[in-house]
Design a protein around this motif. Structure first.
Motif, PDB file in Angstrom:
ATOM      1  N   ARG A  10      42.952  17.426  33.882  1.00 53.63           N
ATOM      2  CA  ARG A  10      43.453  18.574  34.621  1.00 53.63           C
ATOM      3  C   ARG A  10      43.158  18.274  36.073  1.00 53.63           C
ATOM      4  NH1 ARG A  10      40.251  23.697  33.067  1.00 53.63           N
ATOM      5  NH2 ARG A  10      38.752  22.581  34.334  1.00 53.63           N
ATOM      6  N   TRP A  67      41.108  15.081  36.746  1.00 52.30           N
ATOM      7  CA  TRP A  67      39.740  14.867  36.275  1.00 52.30           C
ATOM      8  C   TRP A  67      39.750  14.645  34.770  1.00 52.30           C
ATOM      9  CZ3 TRP A  67      35.750  18.640  38.905  1.00 52.30           C
ATOM     10  CH2 TRP A  67      35.712  18.340  40.278  1.00 52.30           C
ATOM     11  N   LEU A 123      34.068  19.127  28.745  1.00 52.85           N
ATOM     12  CA  LEU A 123      34.257  19.606  30.112  1.00 52.85           C
ATOM     13  C   LEU A 123      34.987  18.561  30.948  1.00 52.85           C
ATOM     14  CD1 LEU A 123      31.977  17.761  31.612  1.00 52.85           C
ATOM     15  CD2 LEU A 123      30.458  19.617  30.994  1.00 52.85           C
ATOM     16  N   HIS A 124      35.425  18.981  32.135  1.00 48.09           N
ATOM     17  CA  HIS A 124      36.080  18.074  33.070  1.00 48.09           C
ATOM     18  C   HIS A 124      35.106  17.656  34.157  1.00 48.09           C
ATOM     19  CE1 HIS A 124      39.612  20.023  31.268  1.00 48.09           C
ATOM     20  NE2 HIS A 124      40.218  18.877  31.517  1.00 48.09           N
ATOM     21  N   PRO A 157      34.775  14.359  37.493  1.00 50.46           N
ATOM     22  CA  PRO A 157      35.407  13.170  38.081  1.00 50.46           C
ATOM     23  C   PRO A 157      34.832  11.856  37.559  1.00 50.46           C
ATOM     24  CG  PRO A 157      34.004  14.273  39.690  1.00 50.46           C
ATOM     25  CD  PRO A 157      34.086  15.165  38.493  1.00 50.46           C
ATOM     26  N   ASP A 158      33.549  11.847  37.155  1.00 52.95           N
ATOM     27  CA  ASP A 158      32.957  10.620  36.633  1.00 52.95           C
ATOM     28  C   ASP A 158      31.772  10.983  35.742  1.00 52.95           C
ATOM     29  OD1 ASP A 158      30.698  11.040  38.347  1.00 52.95           O
ATOM     30  OD2 ASP A 158      31.885  10.225  39.986  1.00 52.95           O
ATOM     31  N   ALA A 182      28.500  10.499  35.961  1.00 57.07           N
ATOM     32  CA  ALA A 182      27.307  11.106  36.568  1.00 57.07           C
ATOM     33  C   ALA A 182      27.520  12.592  36.818  1.00 57.07           C
ATOM     34  CB  ALA A 182      26.971  10.383  37.883  1.00 57.07           C
ATOM     35  N   MET A 183      28.714  12.957  37.299  1.00 57.09           N
ATOM     36  CA  MET A 183      28.995  14.372  37.524  1.00 57.09           C
ATOM     37  C   MET A 183      29.155  15.106  36.199  1.00 57.09           C
ATOM     38  SD  MET A 183      28.723  14.894  40.708  1.00 57.09           S
ATOM     39  CE  MET A 183      29.240  16.593  40.785  1.00 57.09           C
ATOM     40  N   ARG A 217      25.816  16.158  35.023  1.00 52.89           N
ATOM     41  CA  ARG A 217      25.303  17.322  35.760  1.00 52.89           C
ATOM     42  C   ARG A 217      26.048  18.595  35.369  1.00 52.89           C
ATOM     43  NH1 ARG A 217      24.344  12.764  38.197  1.00 52.89           N
ATOM     44  NH2 ARG A 217      22.428  12.535  39.416  1.00 52.89           N
ATOM     45  N   ASN A 218      27.371  18.477  35.211  1.00 52.56           N
ATOM     46  CA  ASN A 218      28.133  19.644  34.770  1.00 52.56           C
ATOM     47  C   ASN A 218      27.665  20.110  33.394  1.00 52.56           C
ATOM     48  OD1 ASN A 218      29.636  19.651  37.092  1.00 52.56           O
ATOM     49  ND2 ASN A 218      31.459  18.726  36.173  1.00 52.56           N
ATOM     50  N   ARG A 226      24.736  19.756  32.126  1.00 57.33           N
ATOM     51  CA  ARG A 226      23.447  20.424  32.320  1.00 57.33           C
ATOM     52  C   ARG A 226      23.679  21.874  32.729  1.00 57.33           C
ATOM     53  NH1 ARG A 226      20.820  23.155  36.835  1.00 57.33           N
ATOM     54  NH2 ARG A 226      18.646  22.537  36.921  1.00 57.33           N
ATOM     55  N   ASP A 227      24.633  22.099  33.639  1.00 62.77           N
ATOM     56  CA  ASP A 227      24.864  23.455  34.141  1.00 62.77           C
ATOM     57  C   ASP A 227      25.588  24.337  33.129  1.00 62.77           C
ATOM     58  OD1 ASP A 227      23.613  23.298  36.612  1.00 62.77           O
ATOM     59  OD2 ASP A 227      25.331  22.316  37.530  1.00 62.77           O
ATOM     60  N   VAL A 228      26.513  23.736  32.378  1.00 61.60           N
ATOM     61  CA  VAL A 228      27.348  24.552  31.495  1.00 61.60           C
ATOM     62  C   VAL A 228      26.666  24.799  30.143  1.00 61.60           C
ATOM     63  CG1 VAL A 228      29.558  24.666  30.263  1.00 61.60           C
ATOM     64  CG2 VAL A 228      29.480  23.762  32.593  1.00 61.60           C
ATOM     65  N   GLN A 238      36.686  23.636  40.261  1.00 57.12           N
ATOM     66  CA  GLN A 238      36.771  23.567  38.789  1.00 57.12           C
ATOM     67  C   GLN A 238      35.858  24.642  38.214  1.00 57.12           C
ATOM     68  OE1 GLN A 238      39.330  20.502  38.575  1.00 57.12           O
ATOM     69  NE2 GLN A 238      38.313  21.070  36.706  1.00 57.12           N
ATOM     70  N   GLU A 296      33.690  24.191  36.002  1.00 53.81           N
ATOM     71  CA  GLU A 296      32.353  23.611  35.887  1.00 53.81           C
ATOM     72  C   GLU A 296      31.576  23.782  37.198  1.00 53.81           C
ATOM     73  OE1 GLU A 296      35.145  22.154  34.957  1.00 53.81           O
ATOM     74  OE2 GLU A 296      34.935  21.619  32.841  1.00 53.81           O
ATOM     75  N   ILE A 318      30.286  27.311  37.718  1.00 51.73           N
ATOM     76  CA  ILE A 318      29.026  27.565  37.011  1.00 51.73           C
ATOM     77  C   ILE A 318      27.863  26.912  37.740  1.00 51.73           C
ATOM     78  CG2 ILE A 318      27.786  27.161  34.843  1.00 51.73           C
ATOM     79  CD1 ILE A 318      30.551  27.358  33.449  1.00 51.73           C
ATOM     80  N   ALA A 319      28.093  25.702  38.250  1.00 47.73           N
ATOM     81  CA  ALA A 319      27.018  25.009  38.970  1.00 47.73           C
ATOM     82  C   ALA A 319      26.599  25.798  40.208  1.00 47.73           C
ATOM     83  CB  ALA A 319      27.484  23.604  39.373  1.00 47.73           C
ATOM     84  N   ASN A 330      24.758  28.925  39.195  1.00 47.67           N
ATOM     85  CA  ASN A 330      23.377  28.608  38.792  1.00 47.67           C
ATOM     86  C   ASN A 330      22.482  28.440  40.008  1.00 47.67           C
ATOM     87  OD1 ASN A 330      23.784  28.626  36.059  1.00 47.67           O
ATOM     88  ND2 ASN A 330      23.982  26.411  35.839  1.00 47.67           N
ATOM     89  N   TYR A 365      17.016  19.801  41.994  1.00 48.22           N
ATOM     90  CA  TYR A 365      18.338  19.685  41.368  1.00 48.22           C
ATOM     91  C   TYR A 365      19.453  20.087  42.341  1.00 48.22           C
ATOM     92  CZ  TYR A 365      22.270  20.018  38.282  1.00 48.22           C
ATOM     93  OH  TYR A 365      23.509  19.838  37.735  1.00 48.22           O
ATOM     94  N   GLN A 417      25.333  14.288  45.268  1.00 52.19           N
ATOM     95  CA  GLN A 417      26.419  13.686  44.490  1.00 52.19           C
ATOM     96  C   GLN A 417      27.773  13.974  45.121  1.00 52.19           C
ATOM     97  OE1 GLN A 417      25.863  11.610  42.022  1.00 52.19           O
ATOM     98  NE2 GLN A 417      23.668  11.963  42.182  1.00 52.19           N
ATOM     99  N   ARG A 475      30.466  11.399  47.018  1.00 51.31           N
ATOM    100  CA  ARG A 475      31.818  11.204  46.486  1.00 51.31           C
ATOM    101  C   ARG A 475      32.891  11.578  47.498  1.00 51.31           C
ATOM    102  NH1 ARG A 475      28.478  11.386  42.720  1.00 51.31           N
ATOM    103  NH2 ARG A 475      28.828  10.473  40.658  1.00 51.31           N
TER     104      ARG A 475
END
Lengths: 106, 266
Positions: free
Chosen positions: A14, A17, A38-39, A41-42, A44-45, A48-49, A51-53, B50, B52, B55-56, B59, B152, B159, B163
């Motif tokens: 989408r 991503w 989840l979506h 870009p790479d 590592a992200m 982290r996403n 972790r948050d979601v 996004q 996601e 939510i980040a 948080n 965090y 990050q 990018r």
């Protein structure tokens, strides 16, 4: 049509991503369980996403991220030959012996 | 036990030598920083690139709001005038807020928000690390909990800056423009203050950890192929209640519900 300089997104993307599958281990000693996708870009992200979601309420101690595109899944069309033959073979279930007294959680 | 007329008898006996007015002001300044930035980050919800990221950012905003509750409750307790966290958050006017200009400026695009977050979270990391050894038990306990949260936040912002800075030509230009826009607000973070000077062993002097802050942020900026800006002006006055026009617009949104329905709970 995508722009010439933008590589076509892989998997179900989408806005470009890619999609990632998230596996979480609830605590040490358990295996990672699939919790959703989840979506990002790479990778590592995506981590982290995830972790948050998915770990906002202390759900996990470890996260795995897998690109959805690399998962090979069984097809709904193959459901019958794949799974039906197991249905009528009751002897495969460990139900033909008596459980000794004092053995719990079997 | 004799009870003094004010309610915080424990504080009076424990901290006779501590400058209560300075400590109140210190807690208020740190608390206002995180309260206002939590409000700003909350503005991103439903508007992030996004879901996601929605939510980040939510948080992060909630982490900051939690820190604000501790700090403002503590400030109210120290003040001894019977004001609680809600009174301080929702019933003060612009000139009574003690936050840095950095946290009140508008979100801008996503790059501006990430530039601000990198700078502020890197500052908070050093701040809370220093406050771990504060002789004030409330501040050191807060630092112990919050240092992991802001670590965090700093990583998340890092990050994105990496990018966007080292991304496409457009993302690079917009990330650089965001840094240029934010940088005039950096100097104010490290200003010396009478409040910090009056609280030896309790407050953390930002000048003492500026080198660590600079090392971290400049490393990220360099790795992101960005350039550290050299601004021609700098903000000042937030800690003494002089604010930019942006705070005056933020406060009605943040305070409207509480002022319209005093004492409302849910």
């Amino acid at each position: 049509m995508s722009a010439p300089d933008a590589p076509a997104p892989t998997g179900s993307a989408r806005k470009g991503w890619p999609l990632w599958e998230v596996f979480i281990r609830a605590r040490r000693g358990l295996s990672h369980q699939h919790v959703g996708s989840l979506h990002a870009p790479d990778a590592a992200m995506a981590l982290r996403n995830a972790r948050d979601v998915y770990t906002r309420r202390g759900e996990g101690v470890s996260i795995w991220i897998v690109p959805s595109a690399v998962i090979t899944a069984s097809s709904p069309d193959e459901k019958d030959p794949f799974f039906d033959p197991a249905m009528d073979k009751a002897y495969r279930h460990p139900t033909f012996y008596d459980v000794p007294e004092g053995v719990h959680h079997l | 036990m004799t009870s003094p007329p004010v309610s915080n008898s424990r504080l009076d006996t424990d901290r006779q030598a501590v400058d209560q007015t300075a400590l109140t002001g210190y807690a208020l300044g740190l608390g206002d920083d995180v309260l206002i930035l939590a409000q700003r980050l909350g503005e991103w919800i439903t508007r992030a690139p996004q879901i996601e990221e929605d939510i980040a950012l939510g948080n992060i905003a909630l982490d900051l709001l939690g820190q604000a509750r501790t700090l403002l409750s503590y400030a109210g307790e120290l003040e001894g005038a019977g004001r609680d966290e809600d009174d301080l958050a929702f019933l003060r006017d612009e000139r009574e807020f003690r936050n840095l200009h950095l946290v009140e400026i508008e979100n801008g695009d996503f790059a501006v928000t990430m530039a601000r977050q990198l700078i502020f979270s890197a500052y908070q990391c050093e701040l809370y690390s220093a406050l771990l050894t504060s002789t004030d038990p409330t501040l050191s306990a807060l630092a112990g909990k919050a240092v992991k949260e802001v670590d965090y936040h700093r990583d998340h912002a890092t990050q994105w800056v990496l990018r966007l800075g080292d991304g496409t030509p457009e993302s690079h230009d917009r990330m650089q423009a965001a840094l240029d826009l934010i940088w005039p607000y950096v100097e104010e973070i490290f200003d010396s203050s009478d409040i910090v000077a009056a609280l030896p062993g309790i407050a953390a002097d930002p000048a003492a950890f500026r080198a660590a802050w600079t090392a971290y942020v400049e490393n990220v900026i360099g790795e992101a192929t960005l350039t550290r800006p050299t601004p021609k002006w700098r903000s000042r006055g937030g800690r003494t209640g002089y604010h930019s026009e942006h705070l005056g617009h933020l406060l009605p949104t943040m305070q409207n519900l509480h002022r319209s329905h005093p004492g409302a709970t849910w």
